[in-house]
Write a protein that holds these residues in place. Structure first.
Motif, PDB file in Angstrom:
ATOM      1  N   LYS A 103      -9.113 -10.185 -52.819  1.00 19.77           N
ATOM      2  CA  LYS A 103     -10.060  -9.142 -53.235  1.00 19.77           C
ATOM      3  C   LYS A 103      -9.761  -8.684 -54.664  1.00 19.77           C
ATOM      4  O   LYS A 103     -10.656  -8.370 -55.446  1.00 19.77           O
ATOM      5  CB  LYS A 103      -9.974  -7.965 -52.262  1.00 19.77           C
ATOM      6  CG  LYS A 103     -11.101  -6.947 -52.410  1.00 19.77           C
ATOM      7  CD  LYS A 103     -10.770  -5.683 -51.647  1.00 19.77           C
ATOM      8  CE  LYS A 103     -10.597  -5.957 -50.172  1.00 19.77           C
ATOM      9  NZ  LYS A 103     -11.909  -6.214 -49.530  1.00 19.77           N
ATOM     10  N   TYR A 104      -8.465  -8.666 -55.004  1.00 25.02           N
ATOM     11  CA  TYR A 104      -8.049  -8.212 -56.325  1.00 25.02           C
ATOM     12  C   TYR A 104      -8.237  -9.304 -57.384  1.00 25.02           C
ATOM     13  O   TYR A 104      -8.619  -9.015 -58.526  1.00 25.02           O
ATOM     14  CB  TYR A 104      -6.583  -7.789 -56.274  1.00 25.02           C
ATOM     15  CG  TYR A 104      -6.016  -7.343 -57.606  1.00 25.02           C
ATOM     16  CD1 TYR A 104      -6.297  -6.071 -58.119  1.00 25.02           C
ATOM     17  CD2 TYR A 104      -5.205  -8.186 -58.354  1.00 25.02           C
ATOM     18  CE1 TYR A 104      -5.788  -5.663 -59.338  1.00 25.02           C
ATOM     19  CE2 TYR A 104      -4.688  -7.785 -59.575  1.00 25.02           C
ATOM     20  CZ  TYR A 104      -4.975  -6.534 -60.063  1.00 25.02           C
ATOM     21  OH  TYR A 104      -4.474  -6.130 -61.268  1.00 25.02           O
ATOM     22  N   VAL A 105      -7.996 -10.561 -56.997  1.00 25.92           N
ATOM     23  CA  VAL A 105      -8.007 -11.665 -57.965  1.00 25.92           C
ATOM     24  C   VAL A 105      -9.419 -12.179 -58.240  1.00 25.92           C
ATOM     25  O   VAL A 105      -9.774 -12.478 -59.387  1.00 25.92           O
ATOM     26  CB  VAL A 105      -7.116 -12.821 -57.468  1.00 25.92           C
ATOM     27  CG1 VAL A 105      -7.290 -14.054 -58.353  1.00 25.92           C
ATOM     28  CG2 VAL A 105      -5.659 -12.390 -57.448  1.00 25.92           C
ATOM     29  N   LEU A 106     -10.243 -12.294 -57.200  1.00 28.31           N
ATOM     30  CA  LEU A 106     -11.574 -12.876 -57.366  1.00 28.31           C
ATOM     31  C   LEU A 106     -12.487 -11.953 -58.158  1.00 28.31           C
ATOM     32  O   LEU A 106     -12.396 -10.721 -58.053  1.00 28.31           O
ATOM     33  CB  LEU A 106     -12.192 -13.176 -55.998  1.00 28.31           C
ATOM     34  CG  LEU A 106     -11.432 -14.181 -55.124  1.00 28.31           C
ATOM     35  CD1 LEU A 106     -12.161 -14.400 -53.807  1.00 28.31           C
ATOM     36  CD2 LEU A 106     -11.252 -15.509 -55.851  1.00 28.31           C
ATOM     37  N   ASN A 148     -15.806  -6.962 -57.061  1.00 30.07           N
ATOM     38  CA  ASN A 148     -15.718  -7.861 -55.915  1.00 30.07           C
ATOM     39  C   ASN A 148     -15.241  -7.129 -54.662  1.00 30.07           C
ATOM     40  O   ASN A 148     -14.380  -6.251 -54.726  1.00 30.07           O
ATOM     41  CB  ASN A 148     -14.738  -8.993 -56.238  1.00 30.07           C
ATOM     42  CG  ASN A 148     -14.484  -9.876 -55.032  1.00 30.07           C
ATOM     43  OD1 ASN A 148     -15.412 -10.412 -54.450  1.00 30.07           O
ATOM     44  ND2 ASN A 148     -13.226 -10.001 -54.648  1.00 30.07           N
ATOM     45  N   SER A 149     -15.813  -7.506 -53.528  1.00 24.67           N
ATOM     46  CA  SER A 149     -15.386  -6.940 -52.241  1.00 24.67           C
ATOM     47  C   SER A 149     -15.075  -8.027 -51.224  1.00 24.67           C
ATOM     48  O   SER A 149     -14.960  -7.756 -50.031  1.00 24.67           O
ATOM     49  CB  SER A 149     -16.487  -6.015 -51.696  1.00 24.67           C
ATOM     50  OG  SER A 149     -17.717  -6.741 -51.534  1.00 24.67           O
ATOM     51  N   LEU A 150     -14.955  -9.259 -51.667  1.00 22.05           N
ATOM     52  CA  LEU A 150     -14.696 -10.406 -50.785  1.00 22.05           C
ATOM     53  C   LEU A 150     -13.232 -10.778 -50.864  1.00 22.05           C
ATOM     54  O   LEU A 150     -12.704 -10.943 -51.983  1.00 22.05           O
ATOM     55  CB  LEU A 150     -15.581 -11.578 -51.211  1.00 22.05           C
ATOM     56  CG  LEU A 150     -15.535 -12.884 -50.436  1.00 22.05           C
ATOM     57  CD1 LEU A 150     -16.888 -13.574 -50.434  1.00 22.05           C
ATOM     58  CD2 LEU A 150     -14.476 -13.838 -50.972  1.00 22.05           C
ATOM     59  N   PRO A 151     -12.547 -10.923 -49.727  1.00 22.01           N
ATOM     60  CA  PRO A 151     -12.959 -10.778 -48.321  1.00 22.01           C
ATOM     61  C   PRO A 151     -12.869  -9.305 -47.859  1.00 22.01           C
ATOM     62  O   PRO A 151     -12.298  -8.472 -48.539  1.00 22.01           O
ATOM     63  CB  PRO A 151     -11.946 -11.638 -47.568  1.00 22.01           C
ATOM     64  CG  PRO A 151     -11.161 -12.361 -48.603  1.00 22.01           C
ATOM     65  CD  PRO A 151     -11.217 -11.532 -49.842  1.00 22.01           C
TER      66      PRO A 151
END
Length: 295
Positions: free
Chosen positions: A111-114, A130-133
């Motif tokens: 979640k932090y890297v993507l 980003n909120s994935l996953p």
């Protein structure tokens, strides 16, 4: 003994294939959902569709999601470890704990890297990034799959259905509450599925040579029902999203009730179906990973 070693070898190969397949699926989902305009639009349509009937489910959904805290995760992990230790399976307790911890740490790191590019499709949430996953979904799924590993064989199938149902409810709840897009929940299931396969490999490595695998312990019917049901739900989700693809690519808030409902319901089916398939894969092989007689 030779047949026994061969069976373990094929089980290990199968687990490696599962880990690689789910990793590849996660990569495809990440690329499509985050880095294509179509993927972001479909996610936003489903998320916008959650307003249909939301007033009736706000209370239960919020209570369910708010109950998933760090404290509750630690408590669930402790219970799962306790079940394994009561069965005198120390390696199983450690592996189940590793599955839960590894899956949830990986989820937070991803979640932090993507990065989620801003294509102007969902300006209201663009600043959030980003909120994935989905972290909440990963919590529920990791506990559910760890439970399948540690439960005794007599109640394992029931636990698999209850655990999959709980994880599916949590995943859909994040969509209903507007906390996460559907791809976030599906990605969380795949992350947990990869860790479940790795946990299975670790159990094989620590398994004693005298361990006896009983074919009668395989929950084939339950695994097939869970897997086929999940696959059908995923297929229904694909058809629903395919129908949306043919619509004009307008602002989701300008769409009518029908396409919004199709997007929401189809995505909910995809979320539930994915966890059904992942849980079925674990249930189908767990009797080889945690044999009745550990030797």
């Amino acid at each position: 003994m030779r047949v026994r070693e061969t069976a373990r070898g094929w089980t290990a190969v199968w687990l490696v294939v599962l880990a690689l397949a789910q990793t590849a699926a996660l990569g495809v989902l990440w690329r499509f959902a985050l880095h294509t305009e179509l993927g972001q639009w479909l996610d936003t349509v489903a998320l916008t569709g959650n307003r249909i009937g939301r007033d009736h489910i706000d209370g239960p959904v919020d209570r369910l999601l708010n109950a998933m805290s760090a404290v509750s995760l630690l408590a669930a992990t402790a219970v799962i470890g306790f079940i394994a230790l009561m069965r005198r399976r120390v390696a199983l307790a450690l592996t189940a704990t590793l599955l839960i911890g590894g899956a949830n740490v990986t989820t937070q790191l991803l979640k932090y890297v993507l990065v989620r590019p801003d294509f102007g499709i969902d300006p209201e949430r663009a600043a959030a990034g980003n909120s994935l996953p989905s972290g909440h979904t990963a919590v529920a799924a990791s506990v559910a799959l760890a439970l399948i590993l540690v439960l005794p064989r007599k109640v394992r199938a029931v636990g698999a259905f209850l655990g999959a149902g709980y994880a599916a409810t949590a995943g859909v709840a994040t969509l209903s509450a507007g906390w996460h897009r559907p791809s976030d929940a599906v990605a969380a299931f795949l992350v947990v599925g990869v860790w479940a396969a790795l946990a299975g490999l670790l159990l094989l490595v620590t398994q004693r040579e005298r361990a006896q695998v009983e074919a009668a312990d395989a929950h084939r019917i339950a695994a097939v029902v869970l897997g086929v049901g999940g696959a059908l739900a995923v297929a229904a989700s694909v058809l629903a999203l395919w129908w949306l693809v043919d619509l004009p690519r307008v602002d989701p808030h300008e769409l009518g009730r029908r396409p919004l409902f199709v997007g929401y319901a189809g995505s909910a089916a995809g979320i539930a179906g994915t966890v059904g398939v992942v849980a079925a894969l674990v249930l189908g092989v767990v009797h080889r990973l945690v044999p009745r007689h550990k030797g």
